[in-house]
Design a protein around this motif. Structure first.
Motif, PDB file in Angstrom:
ATOM      1  N   ALA A 112       0.829  -1.209   0.000  1.00 46.69           N
ATOM      2  CA  ALA A 112       0.000   0.000   0.000  1.00 46.69           C
ATOM      3  C   ALA A 112       0.860   1.254   0.000  1.00 46.69           C
ATOM      4  O   ALA A 112       0.564   2.220  -0.726  1.00 46.69           O
ATOM      5  CB  ALA A 112      -0.938  -0.011   1.208  1.00 46.69           C
ATOM      6  N   LYS A 113       1.922   1.250   0.775  1.00 47.99           N
ATOM      7  CA  LYS A 113       2.818   2.409   0.844  1.00 47.99           C
ATOM      8  C   LYS A 113       3.431   2.699  -0.528  1.00 47.99           C
ATOM      9  O   LYS A 113       3.407   3.837  -1.014  1.00 47.99           O
ATOM     10  CB  LYS A 113       3.911   2.165   1.886  1.00 47.99           C
ATOM     11  CG  LYS A 113       4.845   3.336   2.095  1.00 47.99           C
ATOM     12  CD  LYS A 113       5.888   3.025   3.137  1.00 47.99           C
ATOM     13  CE  LYS A 113       7.135   2.637   2.397  1.00 47.99           C
ATOM     14  NZ  LYS A 113       8.293   2.350   3.188  1.00 47.99           N
ATOM     15  N   VAL A 114       3.948   1.665  -1.171  1.00 47.04           N
ATOM     16  CA  VAL A 114       4.611   1.825  -2.463  1.00 47.04           C
ATOM     17  C   VAL A 114       3.610   2.246  -3.542  1.00 47.04           C
ATOM     18  O   VAL A 114       3.863   3.171  -4.323  1.00 47.04           O
ATOM     19  CB  VAL A 114       5.334   0.508  -2.857  1.00 47.04           C
ATOM     20  CG1 VAL A 114       5.820   0.537  -4.288  1.00 47.04           C
ATOM     21  CG2 VAL A 114       6.489   0.237  -1.897  1.00 47.04           C
ATOM     22  N   VAL A 115       2.472   1.573  -3.592  1.00 51.25           N
ATOM     23  CA  VAL A 115       1.483   1.859  -4.633  1.00 51.25           C
ATOM     24  C   VAL A 115       0.862   3.239  -4.431  1.00 51.25           C
ATOM     25  O   VAL A 115       0.735   4.013  -5.387  1.00 51.25           O
ATOM     26  CB  VAL A 115       0.409   0.751  -4.700  1.00 51.25           C
ATOM     27  CG1 VAL A 115      -0.757   1.167  -5.576  1.00 51.25           C
ATOM     28  CG2 VAL A 115       1.029  -0.538  -5.207  1.00 51.25           C
ATOM     29  N   ASN A 116       0.491   3.575  -3.206  1.00 50.05           N
ATOM     30  CA  ASN A 116      -0.109   4.893  -2.968  1.00 50.05           C
ATOM     31  C   ASN A 116       0.856   6.026  -3.302  1.00 50.05           C
ATOM     32  O   ASN A 116       0.445   7.057  -3.846  1.00 50.05           O
ATOM     33  CB  ASN A 116      -0.626   5.011  -1.536  1.00 50.05           C
ATOM     34  CG  ASN A 116      -1.908   4.234  -1.335  1.00 50.05           C
ATOM     35  OD1 ASN A 116      -2.742   4.131  -2.231  1.00 50.05           O
ATOM     36  ND2 ASN A 116      -2.066   3.665  -0.157  1.00 50.05           N
ATOM     37  N   HIS A 117       2.133   5.848  -3.006  1.00 49.53           N
ATOM     38  CA  HIS A 117       3.136   6.851  -3.376  1.00 49.53           C
ATOM     39  C   HIS A 117       3.147   7.026  -4.897  1.00 49.53           C
ATOM     40  O   HIS A 117       3.147   8.149  -5.407  1.00 49.53           O
ATOM     41  CB  HIS A 117       4.526   6.442  -2.871  1.00 49.53           C
ATOM     42  CG  HIS A 117       5.621   7.272  -3.455  1.00 49.53           C
ATOM     43  ND1 HIS A 117       5.956   8.499  -2.944  1.00 49.53           N
ATOM     44  CD2 HIS A 117       6.417   7.074  -4.534  1.00 49.53           C
ATOM     45  CE1 HIS A 117       6.930   9.014  -3.678  1.00 49.53           C
ATOM     46  NE2 HIS A 117       7.225   8.173  -4.647  1.00 49.53           N
ATOM     47  N   HIS A 118       3.152   5.908  -5.623  1.00 51.07           N
ATOM     48  CA  HIS A 118       3.189   5.980  -7.086  1.00 51.07           C
ATOM     49  C   HIS A 118       1.930   6.648  -7.645  1.00 51.07           C
ATOM     50  O   HIS A 118       2.019   7.485  -8.547  1.00 51.07           O
ATOM     51  CB  HIS A 118       3.356   4.586  -7.699  1.00 51.07           C
ATOM     52  CG  HIS A 118       3.225   4.595  -9.182  1.00 51.07           C
ATOM     53  ND1 HIS A 118       4.132   5.225 -10.007  1.00 51.07           N
ATOM     54  CD2 HIS A 118       2.272   4.094 -10.000  1.00 51.07           C
ATOM     55  CE1 HIS A 118       3.744   5.093 -11.267  1.00 51.07           C
ATOM     56  NE2 HIS A 118       2.612   4.416 -11.291  1.00 51.07           N
ATOM     57  N   LEU A 119       0.766   6.283  -7.132  1.00 48.08           N
ATOM     58  CA  LEU A 119      -0.475   6.866  -7.641  1.00 48.08           C
ATOM     59  C   LEU A 119      -0.450   8.384  -7.490  1.00 48.08           C
ATOM     60  O   LEU A 119      -0.770   9.123  -8.425  1.00 48.08           O
ATOM     61  CB  LEU A 119      -1.693   6.292  -6.909  1.00 48.08           C
ATOM     62  CG  LEU A 119      -1.925   4.785  -6.983  1.00 48.08           C
ATOM     63  CD1 LEU A 119      -3.212   4.413  -6.261  1.00 48.08           C
ATOM     64  CD2 LEU A 119      -1.927   4.278  -8.400  1.00 48.08           C
ATOM     65  N   THR A 120      -0.055   8.845  -6.326  1.00 47.56           N
ATOM     66  CA  THR A 120      -0.005  10.285  -6.081  1.00 47.56           C
ATOM     67  C   THR A 120       0.981  10.960  -7.015  1.00 47.56           C
ATOM     68  O   THR A 120       0.651  11.960  -7.671  1.00 47.56           O
ATOM     69  CB  THR A 120       0.391  10.561  -4.612  1.00 47.56           C
ATOM     70  OG1 THR A 120      -0.594   9.976  -3.760  1.00 47.56           O
ATOM     71  CG2 THR A 120       0.505  12.056  -4.339  1.00 47.56           C
TER      72      THR A 120
END
Length: 187
Positions: A112-120
């Motif tokens: 979640a940390k990695v994916v949410n960073h990328h989405l933003t």
């Protein structure tokens, strides 16, 4: 077995299509954190969507946005690096046997940390310039290409453990993954 709808769009503005997938990622991450959900089905769905989405962006979206000068080489390459990091975090989730362990919860938290960073970051540094610098017809044409590749990947069962392992190994070989994360100095 739980069936999770990942959507099967065939056309649209590529920016909106990508944003729709981003909202799907967020929903799937919530379901992965929910101990009452069919977490195994959710992780399989997340894996399929993550791989299909990333492959479609890297094959069509990033190159076209570069040729249209909406994004530079750095933004496109950074997006690919973040996809690789997401695949690596996803692999850790897929490799776990059970879904009711602290190890699973920890792996989901990292994903979640990695994916949410990328989405933003992608929404700010790639999708905003695409809206501003690329006309509606190009975004629509790109949307069709994105959808076709995304659906082709989904049809090919792209989210399997074997395929995600292959993708992560290739990313590591290509230098997209940094095994020594502490090497860069602090600000």
């Amino acid at each position: 077995m739980t069936v999770i709808d990942l959507g099967r769009p065939i056309q649209g503005d590529v920016v909106e299509l990508i944003l729709d997938d981003h909202r799907r990622f967020e929903s799937l991450l919530r379901d992965l954190r929910d101990s009452s959900s069919d977490r195994d089905a959710v992780r399989r769905a997340f894996a399929a969507l993550h791989v299909a989405h990333a492959e479609a962006e890297e094959k069509f979206v990033y190159p076209k946005l570069r040729t249209k000068r909406a994004v530079g080489a750095h933004e496109a390459e950074h997006g690919e690096e973040e996809h690789a990091e997401g695949h690596e975090a996803l692999l850790a989730v897929l490799e776990l046997k059970g879904t009711d362990t602290q190890a699973f919860d920890d792996a989901v938290e990292e994903l979640a940390k990695v994916v949410n960073h990328h989405l933003t970051e992608e929404e700010l540094t790639i999708l905003n310039p695409a809206r501003e610098e690329v006309g509606p017809q190009v975004r629509a044409d790109l949307g069709e290409q994105f959808c076709a590749e995304r659906n082709r990947q989904l049809d090919g069962d792209c989210g399997t453990l074997t395929n995600v392992r292959r993708i992560v190994a290739a990313a590591r070989k290509d230098g997209l993954l940094d095994d020594d994360e502490g090497d860069e100095g602090d600000d």
